[in-house]
Design a protein around this motif. Structure first.
Motif, PDB file in Angstrom:
ATOM      1  N   GLY A 191      39.735 -15.929  -6.068  1.00 48.14           N
ATOM      2  CA  GLY A 191      39.269 -15.387  -7.103  1.00 48.14           C
ATOM      3  C   GLY A 191      38.403 -14.098  -6.980  1.00 48.14           C
ATOM      4  N   ASN A 192      38.786 -13.617  -5.601  1.00 51.86           N
ATOM      5  CA  ASN A 192      38.272 -12.038  -6.044  1.00 51.86           C
ATOM      6  C   ASN A 192      39.079 -11.127  -6.823  1.00 51.86           C
ATOM      7  OD1 ASN A 192      37.089  -8.940  -5.070  1.00 51.86           O
ATOM      8  ND2 ASN A 192      37.385  -9.643  -3.056  1.00 51.86           N
ATOM      9  N   ILE A 193      38.052 -10.024  -7.869  1.00 46.97           N
ATOM     10  CA  ILE A 193      38.478  -9.614  -8.777  1.00 46.97           C
ATOM     11  C   ILE A 193      38.294  -8.420  -8.592  1.00 46.97           C
ATOM     12  CG2 ILE A 193      38.477 -10.869 -10.528  1.00 46.97           C
ATOM     13  CD1 ILE A 193      35.740  -9.860 -12.132  1.00 46.97           C
ATOM     14  N   GLN A 194      37.555  -8.075  -7.323  1.00 43.40           N
ATOM     15  CA  GLN A 194      37.586  -6.105  -7.031  1.00 43.40           C
ATOM     16  C   GLN A 194      38.810  -5.983  -6.718  1.00 43.40           C
ATOM     17  OE1 GLN A 194      34.861  -4.671  -7.627  1.00 43.40           O
ATOM     18  NE2 GLN A 194      36.117  -3.165  -7.538  1.00 43.40           N
ATOM     19  N   VAL A 195      39.857  -6.809  -5.674  1.00 36.50           N
ATOM     20  CA  VAL A 195      40.463  -6.428  -4.977  1.00 36.50           C
ATOM     21  C   VAL A 195      42.063  -5.344  -5.814  1.00 36.50           C
ATOM     22  CG1 VAL A 195      40.878  -7.098  -3.008  1.00 36.50           C
ATOM     23  CG2 VAL A 195      41.804  -8.437  -4.408  1.00 36.50           C
ATOM     24  N   ALA A 196      41.628  -6.659  -7.534  1.00 37.50           N
ATOM     25  CA  ALA A 196      42.583  -6.104  -8.001  1.00 37.50           C
ATOM     26  C   ALA A 196      42.348  -4.825  -8.590  1.00 37.50           C
ATOM     27  CB  ALA A 196      42.710  -7.231  -9.442  1.00 37.50           C
ATOM     28  N   ILE A 197      40.650  -4.916  -9.040  1.00 41.84           N
ATOM     29  CA  ILE A 197      40.709  -3.354  -9.991  1.00 41.84           C
ATOM     30  C   ILE A 197      40.660  -2.088  -8.877  1.00 41.84           C
ATOM     31  CG2 ILE A 197      38.182  -2.557 -10.218  1.00 41.84           C
ATOM     32  CD1 ILE A 197      37.379  -5.045 -11.239  1.00 41.84           C
ATOM     33  N   ASN A 198      40.535  -2.279  -7.760  1.00 42.90           N
ATOM     34  CA  ASN A 198      40.777  -1.112  -6.747  1.00 42.90           C
ATOM     35  C   ASN A 198      41.850  -1.240  -6.870  1.00 42.90           C
ATOM     36  OD1 ASN A 198      38.280  -1.274  -5.135  1.00 42.90           O
ATOM     37  ND2 ASN A 198      39.008  -2.337  -3.795  1.00 42.90           N
ATOM     38  N   ALA A 199      43.243  -2.330  -7.173  1.00 49.15           N
ATOM     39  CA  ALA A 199      44.775  -1.403  -7.575  1.00 49.15           C
ATOM     40  C   ALA A 199      44.954  -1.146  -7.946  1.00 49.15           C
ATOM     41  CB  ALA A 199      45.043  -3.344  -7.218  1.00 49.15           C
ATOM     42  N   ILE A 200      44.504  -1.525  -8.951  1.00 50.15           N
ATOM     43  CA  ILE A 200      44.096  -0.369 -10.371  1.00 50.15           C
ATOM     44  C   ILE A 200      44.439   0.858 -10.338  1.00 50.15           C
ATOM     45  CG2 ILE A 200      43.949  -0.499 -13.178  1.00 50.15           C
ATOM     46  CD1 ILE A 200      42.969  -3.036 -12.790  1.00 50.15           C
ATOM     47  N   GLN A 201      42.876   1.476  -9.656  1.00 52.14           N
ATOM     48  CA  GLN A 201      42.994   2.489  -9.672  1.00 52.14           C
ATOM     49  C   GLN A 201      43.888   3.468  -8.470  1.00 52.14           C
ATOM     50  OE1 GLN A 201      38.578   1.987  -7.815  1.00 52.14           O
ATOM     51  NE2 GLN A 201      37.965   2.306  -9.606  1.00 52.14           N
ATOM     52  N   LEU A 233      42.936 -12.247 -14.884  1.00 55.91           N
ATOM     53  CA  LEU A 233      42.900 -13.138 -14.617  1.00 55.91           C
ATOM     54  C   LEU A 233      42.783 -14.507 -14.215  1.00 55.91           C
ATOM     55  CD1 LEU A 233      38.792 -13.023 -16.381  1.00 55.91           C
ATOM     56  CD2 LEU A 233      39.152 -12.304 -14.058  1.00 55.91           C
ATOM     57  N   ARG A 234      43.019 -14.924 -12.997  1.00 53.63           N
ATOM     58  CA  ARG A 234      44.010 -16.208 -12.807  1.00 53.63           C
ATOM     59  C   ARG A 234      43.451 -17.415 -12.058  1.00 53.63           C
ATOM     60  NH1 ARG A 234      45.198 -17.887  -7.888  1.00 53.63           N
ATOM     61  NH2 ARG A 234      47.872 -18.300  -8.023  1.00 53.63           N
ATOM     62  N   GLY A 235      41.918 -17.289 -12.171  1.00 49.66           N
ATOM     63  CA  GLY A 235      41.578 -18.374 -10.947  1.00 49.66           C
ATOM     64  C   GLY A 235      41.656 -18.188  -9.899  1.00 49.66           C
ATOM     65  N   GLY A 236      40.972 -18.559  -9.070  1.00 53.88           N
ATOM     66  CA  GLY A 236      41.363 -19.105  -7.548  1.00 53.88           C
ATOM     67  C   GLY A 236      39.864 -20.073  -6.982  1.00 53.88           C
ATOM     68  N   ARG A 237      38.909 -19.923  -6.516  1.00 49.41           N
ATOM     69  CA  ARG A 237      38.952 -21.137  -5.848  1.00 49.41           C
ATOM     70  C   ARG A 237      38.456 -22.338  -7.249  1.00 49.41           C
ATOM     71  NH1 ARG A 237      36.211 -18.535  -1.618  1.00 49.41           N
ATOM     72  NH2 ARG A 237      38.481 -18.586   0.490  1.00 49.41           N
ATOM     73  N   LYS A 238      37.722 -21.789  -8.060  1.00 48.98           N
ATOM     74  CA  LYS A 238      36.935 -22.239  -9.316  1.00 48.98           C
ATOM     75  C   LYS A 238      38.184 -21.204 -10.871  1.00 48.98           C
ATOM     76  CE  LYS A 238      32.636 -19.919  -9.013  1.00 48.98           C
ATOM     77  NZ  LYS A 238      33.349 -19.343 -10.116  1.00 48.98           N
ATOM     78  N   PRO A 239      37.642 -21.565 -11.805  1.00 45.44           N
ATOM     79  CA  PRO A 239      38.785 -21.088 -12.937  1.00 45.44           C
ATOM     80  C   PRO A 239      37.840 -19.800 -13.004  1.00 45.44           C
ATOM     81  CG  PRO A 239      38.576 -24.001 -12.663  1.00 45.44           C
ATOM     82  CD  PRO A 239      37.710 -23.457 -11.995  1.00 45.44           C
ATOM     83  N   ASN A 240      38.624 -18.865 -13.759  1.00 46.21           N
ATOM     84  CA  ASN A 240      37.197 -17.785 -13.903  1.00 46.21           C
ATOM     85  C   ASN A 240      38.006 -17.430 -15.856  1.00 46.21           C
ATOM     86  OD1 ASN A 240      40.065 -16.804 -13.577  1.00 46.21           O
ATOM     87  ND2 ASN A 240      39.401 -15.179 -11.488  1.00 46.21           N
ATOM     88  N   TYR A 241      37.800 -18.622 -16.585  1.00 47.68           N
ATOM     89  CA  TYR A 241      38.285 -17.893 -18.099  1.00 47.68           C
ATOM     90  C   TYR A 241      37.368 -18.297 -18.811  1.00 47.68           C
ATOM     91  CZ  TYR A 241      38.479 -23.148 -18.456  1.00 47.68           C
ATOM     92  OH  TYR A 241      38.766 -24.119 -18.322  1.00 47.68           O
ATOM     93  N   HIS A 242      36.183 -18.620 -18.185  1.00 48.60           N
ATOM     94  CA  HIS A 242      34.941 -19.442 -19.382  1.00 48.60           C
ATOM     95  C   HIS A 242      34.166 -17.796 -19.719  1.00 48.60           C
ATOM     96  CE1 HIS A 242      35.793 -23.347 -18.978  1.00 48.60           C
ATOM     97  NE2 HIS A 242      35.462 -22.583 -17.476  1.00 48.60           N
ATOM     98  N   PRO A 243      33.310 -17.821 -21.047  1.00 47.42           N
ATOM     99  CA  PRO A 243      32.898 -16.983 -20.952  1.00 47.42           C
ATOM    100  C   PRO A 243      31.882 -15.659 -19.864  1.00 47.42           C
ATOM    101  CG  PRO A 243      32.721 -18.464 -22.875  1.00 47.42           C
ATOM    102  CD  PRO A 243      33.491 -18.866 -21.145  1.00 47.42           C
ATOM    103  N   GLU A 244      31.080 -16.745 -19.071  1.00 48.57           N
ATOM    104  CA  GLU A 244      30.587 -15.841 -18.194  1.00 48.57           C
ATOM    105  C   GLU A 244      31.275 -15.420 -16.750  1.00 48.57           C
ATOM    106  OE1 GLU A 244      30.648 -18.862 -18.836  1.00 48.57           O
ATOM    107  OE2 GLU A 244      30.521 -19.887 -17.502  1.00 48.57           O
ATOM    108  N   ASP A 245      32.762 -15.613 -16.857  1.00 52.79           N
ATOM    109  CA  ASP A 245      33.389 -15.004 -16.342  1.00 52.79           C
ATOM    110  C   ASP A 245      34.041 -13.740 -16.595  1.00 52.79           C
ATOM    111  OD1 ASP A 245      34.162 -17.069 -13.706  1.00 52.79           O
ATOM    112  OD2 ASP A 245      34.641 -18.506 -16.062  1.00 52.79           O
ATOM    113  N   ILE A 246      34.647 -13.471 -17.983  1.00 47.67           N
ATOM    114  CA  ILE A 246      35.462 -12.378 -19.236  1.00 47.67           C
ATOM    115  C   ILE A 246      33.962 -11.553 -19.089  1.00 47.67           C
ATOM    116  CG2 ILE A 246      36.009 -11.829 -20.698  1.00 47.67           C
ATOM    117  CD1 ILE A 246      37.580 -14.108 -19.887  1.00 47.67           C
ATOM    118  N   GLU A 247      32.793 -11.611 -18.836  1.00 46.70           N
ATOM    119  CA  GLU A 247      31.567 -11.029 -19.046  1.00 46.70           C
ATOM    120  C   GLU A 247      31.976 -10.249 -18.055  1.00 46.70           C
ATOM    121  OE1 GLU A 247      30.756  -9.507 -21.796  1.00 46.70           O
ATOM    122  OE2 GLU A 247      31.275 -10.822 -23.016  1.00 46.70           O
TER     123      GLU A 247
END
Ligand code: E4P
Ligand code: PEP
Length: 367
Positions: A191-201, A233-247
């Motif tokens: 569920g770590n999104i920072q690794v994807a952000i690093n990847a984009i950079q 956002l593909r979810g991880g240990r828990k889903p990450n599609y809710h408004p707070e995840d998007i924010e």
């Protein structure tokens, strides 16, 4: 006696042509190439939020039967025009599967589904299927997993993914920096999104790396850097599609000074691999889109002709058009989900355009 020093503990399984050799024998016609270029631009504009439609990457979890895949492509291309005003439909054509441990690695590795691993057939048939799908005017999407396999098909792909298991890999970031299509990076399996952000950079930057693109010879190439990269956002240990995840994702993207168009994968960690949950996730996204969430630019859906999944078995016992990897929603639910997404886009658009009769627009789109 071989004059080549023993470098790897391996032996030849089969000889393969260089990517340029295969492409020469199965070239992409110029009209198809122009269409692919047009779709890539459309996709880039949607992800950059310069086009308010939703990109929808939809199709089977994996390709295992080119006949059923082309059948699906025909159906998708038939309904594509209906949705043109609100959705940009691109078909999932995944020829390689990343495995958590071991398992069938996908069509390019084992097209006969029997462990014979006829990679020449796999690569050739993958290219043939992509040529056929593109000939319908439908864009193709894939996960780029092996950086060498990618070179046999990348010219026929309109959108690509780097998966949850490889987003943190430098090799994949280098490849993405040179690929000619928009690329989405998934958050990691935990569920770590920072690794994807690093990847984009990393993928947006110019990279020098070793590969082979001509005459089977290796060379160090210098990529341009891929400016059309985004987060999935593909979810991880828990889903990450809710408004707070998007924010949360928007805030991390903005802190990294990256564009904040996001794709949400309705499957995988977000569905907890229960295919019917994909419709629930899509419904929750529609709620957010309808009420004005502009950063949701794209969604991914795993769908095939028949819902569910099956194990690989004797050919005569296998269900036509049903996944042999993750379970998918069926065709009927797919059409219903696309209708729902389309309606959400109309509602979002109505919030940002001059007052007009929303009900009329919804009716026009339904015709
Ligand atoms: O998308 C497909 C699967 O989720 C991915 O390939 C991992 O599969 P596995 O955990 O069954 O190996
Ligand atoms: C393997 C896939 O996804 P992920 O990398 O999110 O597991 C996939 O989309 O097929």
């Amino acid at each position: 006696m071989s004059d080549v020093p023993a470098i790897l503990s391996a032996r030849t399984h089969m000889q393969l042509p260089g990517n340029d050799e295969l492409i020469r024998t199965m070239p992409c016609p110029s009209t198809t190439a122009m269409n692919i270029e047009r779709i890539r631009e459309e996709v880039s504009r949607i992800l950059a939020r310069e086009d308010d439609r939703l990109l929808v990457i939809v199709g089977p979890c994996s390709i295992h039967d080119p006949v059923a895949a082309l059948d699906y492509a025909h159906r998708l291309s038939e309904i594509k025009a209906e949705f043109e005003d609100t959705l940009c439909l691109v078909m999932r054509t995944y020829f390689e599967k990343p495995r958590t441990t071991v398992g069938w690695k996908g069509f390019v590795y084992d097209p006969n589904l029997d462990g014979s691993a006829d990679m020449l057939k796999g690569l050739t048939k993958a290219r043939e299927l992509l040529l056929n799908i593109n000939a319908l005017g439908l864009g193709a999407a894939t996960e780029f997993l092996c950086p060498l396999n990618a070179l046999y098909i990348a010219d026929l792909i309109s959108w690509g993914a780097i998966g949850a298991r490889t987003t943190e890999s430098q090799t994949h970031r280098e490849l993405a920096s040179a690929l000619p299509c928009p690329i989405g990076f998934k958050n990691s399996t935990d569920g770590n999104i920072q690794v994807a952000i690093n990847a984009i950079q990393a993928a947006q930057s110019q990279q020098i790396f070793c590969t082979t693109i001509r005459n089977g010879k290796f060379e160090a190439i210098e990529s341009t850097g891929n400016k059309s990269c985004h987060l999935i956002l593909r979810g991880g240990r828990k889903p990450n599609y809710h408004p707070e995840d998007i924010e949360q994702a928007i805030s991390q993207l903005e802190s990294a000074a990256l564009p904040s168009g996001i794709m949400v994968d309705c499957s995988h960690g977000n569905s907890q691999k229960i295919h019917s949950n994909q419709v629930v996730v899509a419904g929750a996204l529609c709620e957010q889109i309808s009420t004005g969430q502009e950063n949701i630019s794209a969604v991914m859906i795993e769908s095939f002709l028949e819902e569910g999944s099956q194990k690989i078995g004797a050919k005569e016992n296998m269900v036509y058009g049903q996944s042999i990897t993750d379970s998918c929603i069926g065709w009927t639910e797919t059409c219903q989900t696309l209708d729902m997404l389309s309606e959400a886009v109309v509602r979002r658009r109505s919030l940002f355009t001059a007052p007009h009769n929303l009900e009329i627009e919804l009716k026009i789109n339904a015709v």
